[in-house]
Design an enzyme around this catalytic site. Structure first.
Site, PDB file in Angstrom:
ATOM      1  N   THR A 167       0.877  -1.181   0.000  1.00  0.00           N
ATOM      2  CA  THR A 167       0.000   0.000   0.000  1.00  0.00           C
ATOM      3  C   THR A 167       0.905   1.218   0.000  1.00  0.00           C
ATOM      4  O   THR A 167       1.643   1.449   0.967  1.00  0.00           O
ATOM      5  CB  THR A 167      -0.889   0.015   1.260  1.00  0.00           C
ATOM      6  OG1 THR A 167      -1.624  -1.211   1.316  1.00  0.00           O
ATOM      7  CG2 THR A 167      -1.867   1.181   1.211  1.00  0.00           C
ATOM      8  N   LYS A 220      -7.930   1.774  -3.018  1.00  0.00           N
ATOM      9  CA  LYS A 220      -7.632   1.329  -1.652  1.00  0.00           C
ATOM     10  C   LYS A 220      -7.743   2.507  -0.660  1.00  0.00           C
ATOM     11  O   LYS A 220      -8.379   2.388   0.386  1.00  0.00           O
ATOM     12  CB  LYS A 220      -6.218   0.730  -1.630  1.00  0.00           C
ATOM     13  CG  LYS A 220      -5.600   0.574  -0.262  1.00  0.00           C
ATOM     14  CD  LYS A 220      -5.637  -0.832   0.244  1.00  0.00           C
ATOM     15  CE  LYS A 220      -5.170  -0.879   1.688  1.00  0.00           C
ATOM     16  NZ  LYS A 220      -5.348  -2.137   2.330  1.00  0.00           N
ATOM     17  N   LYS A 268      -1.649   4.823   8.629  1.00  0.00           N
ATOM     18  CA  LYS A 268      -0.824   4.885   7.423  1.00  0.00           C
ATOM     19  C   LYS A 268      -1.693   5.156   6.175  1.00  0.00           C
ATOM     20  O   LYS A 268      -1.404   6.035   5.376  1.00  0.00           O
ATOM     21  CB  LYS A 268      -0.068   3.560   7.247  1.00  0.00           C
ATOM     22  CG  LYS A 268       0.689   3.482   5.944  1.00  0.00           C
ATOM     23  CD  LYS A 268       1.147   2.092   5.571  1.00  0.00           C
ATOM     24  CE  LYS A 268       1.612   2.094   4.115  1.00  0.00           C
ATOM     25  NZ  LYS A 268       2.113   0.808   3.660  1.00  0.00           N
TER      26      LYS A 268
HETATM   27  P1  NAD Z   1       5.766  -6.290   7.250  1.00  0.00           P
HETATM   28  O1  NAD Z   1       6.585  -5.215   7.884  1.00  0.00           O
HETATM   29  O2  NAD Z   1       5.364  -7.474   8.045  1.00  0.00           O
HETATM   30  O3  NAD Z   1       6.538  -6.841   5.942  1.00  0.00           O
HETATM   31  C1  NAD Z   1       7.318  -6.049   5.091  1.00  0.00           C
HETATM   32  C2  NAD Z   1       8.590  -6.827   4.817  1.00  0.00           C
HETATM   33  O4  NAD Z   1       9.369  -6.136   3.836  1.00  0.00           O
HETATM   34  C3  NAD Z   1       9.494  -6.975   6.054  1.00  0.00           C
HETATM   35  O5  NAD Z   1       9.678  -8.354   6.337  1.00  0.00           O
HETATM   36  C4  NAD Z   1      10.780  -6.279   5.655  1.00  0.00           C
HETATM   37  O6  NAD Z   1      11.945  -6.897   6.174  1.00  0.00           O
HETATM   38  C5  NAD Z   1      10.737  -6.376   4.151  1.00  0.00           C
HETATM   39  N1  NAD Z   1      11.564  -5.407   3.452  1.00  0.00           N
HETATM   40  C6  NAD Z   1      11.616  -4.062   3.605  1.00  0.00           C
HETATM   41  N2  NAD Z   1      12.480  -3.520   2.730  1.00  0.00           N
HETATM   42  C7  NAD Z   1      12.972  -4.543   1.994  1.00  0.00           C
HETATM   43  C8  NAD Z   1      13.904  -4.631   0.928  1.00  0.00           C
HETATM   44  N3  NAD Z   1      14.509  -3.551   0.438  1.00  0.00           N
HETATM   45  N4  NAD Z   1      14.189  -5.849   0.421  1.00  0.00           N
HETATM   46  C9  NAD Z   1      13.594  -6.966   0.907  1.00  0.00           C
HETATM   47  N5  NAD Z   1      12.687  -6.945   1.926  1.00  0.00           N
HETATM   48  C10 NAD Z   1      12.407  -5.743   2.448  1.00  0.00           C
HETATM   49  O7  NAD Z   1       4.496  -5.564   6.630  1.00  0.00           O
HETATM   50  P2  NAD Z   1       3.131  -6.256   6.137  1.00  0.00           P
HETATM   51  O8  NAD Z   1       2.137  -6.224   7.225  1.00  0.00           O
HETATM   52  O9  NAD Z   1       3.470  -7.524   5.445  1.00  0.00           O
HETATM   53  O10 NAD Z   1       2.646  -5.174   5.075  1.00  0.00           O
HETATM   54  C11 NAD Z   1       3.224  -5.092   3.773  1.00  0.00           C
HETATM   55  C12 NAD Z   1       2.405  -4.110   2.957  1.00  0.00           C
HETATM   56  O11 NAD Z   1       1.055  -4.563   2.907  1.00  0.00           O
HETATM   57  C13 NAD Z   1       2.363  -2.696   3.530  1.00  0.00           C
HETATM   58  O12 NAD Z   1       2.449  -1.779   2.476  1.00  0.00           O
HETATM   59  C14 NAD Z   1       1.029  -2.635   4.234  1.00  0.00           C
HETATM   60  O13 NAD Z   1       0.510  -1.323   4.305  1.00  0.00           O
HETATM   61  C15 NAD Z   1       0.182  -3.519   3.326  1.00  0.00           C
HETATM   62  N6  NAD Z   1      -0.980  -4.127   3.985  1.00  0.00           N
HETATM   63  C16 NAD Z   1      -0.841  -4.726   5.212  1.00  0.00           C
HETATM   64  C17 NAD Z   1      -1.967  -5.303   5.796  1.00  0.00           C
HETATM   65  C18 NAD Z   1      -1.860  -5.991   7.150  1.00  0.00           C
HETATM   66  O14 NAD Z   1      -2.910  -6.303   7.737  1.00  0.00           O
HETATM   67  N7  NAD Z   1      -0.675  -6.256   7.667  1.00  0.00           N
HETATM   68  C19 NAD Z   1      -3.205  -5.264   5.154  1.00  0.00           C
HETATM   69  C20 NAD Z   1      -3.299  -4.683   3.894  1.00  0.00           C
HETATM   70  C21 NAD Z   1      -2.168  -4.110   3.316  1.00  0.00           C
END
Ligand code: NAD
Length: 322
Positions: free
Chosen positions: A106, A181, A256
């Site tokens: 997102t 979204k 966010k």
């Molecule tokens: P998270 O922090 O659990 O996962 C993100 C991952 O990206 C981490 O493991 C981090 O180490 C990795 N990362 C960051 N930079 C990196 C790079 N340069 N190379 C490789 N890996 C890298 O976050 P999440 O909850 O999985 O959310 C991910 C996305 O999904 C976000 O944009 C969030 O807004 C969106 N989202 C989350 C949810 C939810 O309920 N968690 C729901 C809808 C959307």
């Protein structure tokens, strides 16, 4: 949708997956279960190890992941991570020409459009495809994808969406997925605050939670924030309010998304007073009491700021005070 097994992917080529966190990890695991070969990378060794347990081939870097891939999926925290990885991180340069880049993170609409342009400039195809459904939906393969990009790209991504989700909507050109979204979540943030304010006002006026729920949930006040994620315990069994406001949809994620909506509101010059106010209220809540709570917990802040009004009095409808 349920994941296919064996060669259920119809012979589609390997998938590269970057960002194997709370969302990306289970999404990649579902692709593996459906028969896709998935190479993955995450900066966090723990996330990478968990994905490897699920059958993802762990790579030593993000560029290693894309070298052999037909489709590259990114699931990263924010726009800056996607843009940095695409260009400075060499992801686009390392991929074979014509690779489809699907960013499911997102991020800002403007960043999504910039990422799309960069991918196309490098000779690739691209889609922004943020999701709703949270961690539970990611694990169960029941996410909803909101996609922006050309119809051809959307058609190419559909089999993957079908494995990881139960619904995929093609919302329009580049950035339209992110736009859908944040517009949806702006409605949700505003409506949760509205529902919460109404419950606190009802408490002050001596109205029970159940009575207000019974009326509003079948009248014009009906909305998801009331009838599914009701911010007071009792009327909707199993809601986060019934479990001490354990998420659910965590307040920092709502903050966010509303921040992204506020950016878009300002750059589009829209007079969205409530959207901007909701963004400010959720930012403060997420930094304070709501840091680890469901977004419906904002009702407690509203109650506190109203002088700590007692919760709903007991009535025949709800039996016990909430
Ligand atoms: P998270 O922090 O659990 O996962 C993100 C991952 O990206 C981490 O493991 C981090 O180490 C990795 N990362 C960051 N930079 C990196 C790079 N340069 N190379 C490789 N890996 C890298 O976050 P999440 O909850 O999985 O959310 C991910 C996305 O999904 C976000 O944009 C969030 O807004 C969106 N989202 C989350 C949810 C939810 O309920 N968690 C729901 C809808 C959307």
């Amino acid at each position: 949708m349920s994941a296919a097994t064996g060669n259920g992917n119809g012979g589609a080529g390997p998938v590269g997956f970057v960002g194997l966190g709370n969302m990306g990890g289970p999404m990649a695991a579902n692709l593996v279960r459906a028969g896709y070969r998935v190479a993955g990378f995450d900066l966090a060794p723990k996330a990478l190890a968990a994905a490897a347990e699920a059958g993802v081939e762990p790579a030593g870097s993000a560029t290693e992941v894309v070298a052999d891939a037909d489709v590259v999926i990114t699931m990263l925290p924010a726009g800056q991570h996607v843009l940095a990885l695409y260009e400075d991180g060499g992801l686009l340069a390392a991929a074979r020409p014509g690779t489809l880049f699907i960013d499911c993170s997102t991020i800002d609409v403007a960043d999504a459009r910039a990422a799309h342009e960069a991918a196309v400039r490098a000779g690739h195809q691209a889609l922004d495809a943020p999701v709703s459904g949270g961690v539970v939906g990611a694990g169960a393969g029941t996410l909803t994808f909101m996609a922006g990009g050309d119809a051809t790209e959307f058609a190419r991504a559909e089999p993957l969406f079908a494995v990881m989700g139960q619904k995929a909507v093609h919302c329009g050109a580049a950035g339209a997925g992110q736009a859908a979204k944040i517009c949806n979540n702006m409605i949700l943030g505003i409506s949760m605050i509205g529902v919460s304010e109404a419950f606190v006002l009802g408490e002050r006026l001596g109205l029970s939670h159940q009575a207000l729920y019974d009326v509003a949930s079948t009248a014009s006040g009906q909305c998801w924030a009331l009838s599914v994620n009701c911010p007071v315990p009792g009327p909707v069994p199993g809601s986060p309010a019934d479990h001490g406001y354990r998420p659910g949809f965590a307040a920092p994620l709502m903050a966010k998304d509303l921040g992204l909506a506020a950016n878009a509101v300002r750059s589009a010059g829209v007079d969205a007073e409530l959207g901007l106010r909701a963004a400010a209220l959720y930012a403060a809540f997420a930094e304070g009491d709501g840091a680890a709570e469901d977004f419906s917990g904002i009702i407690r802040t509203i109650r506190q700021r109203s002088g700590g009004t007692p919760q709903a009095p007991a009535t025949e409808q709800n039996g016990t005070p909430a």
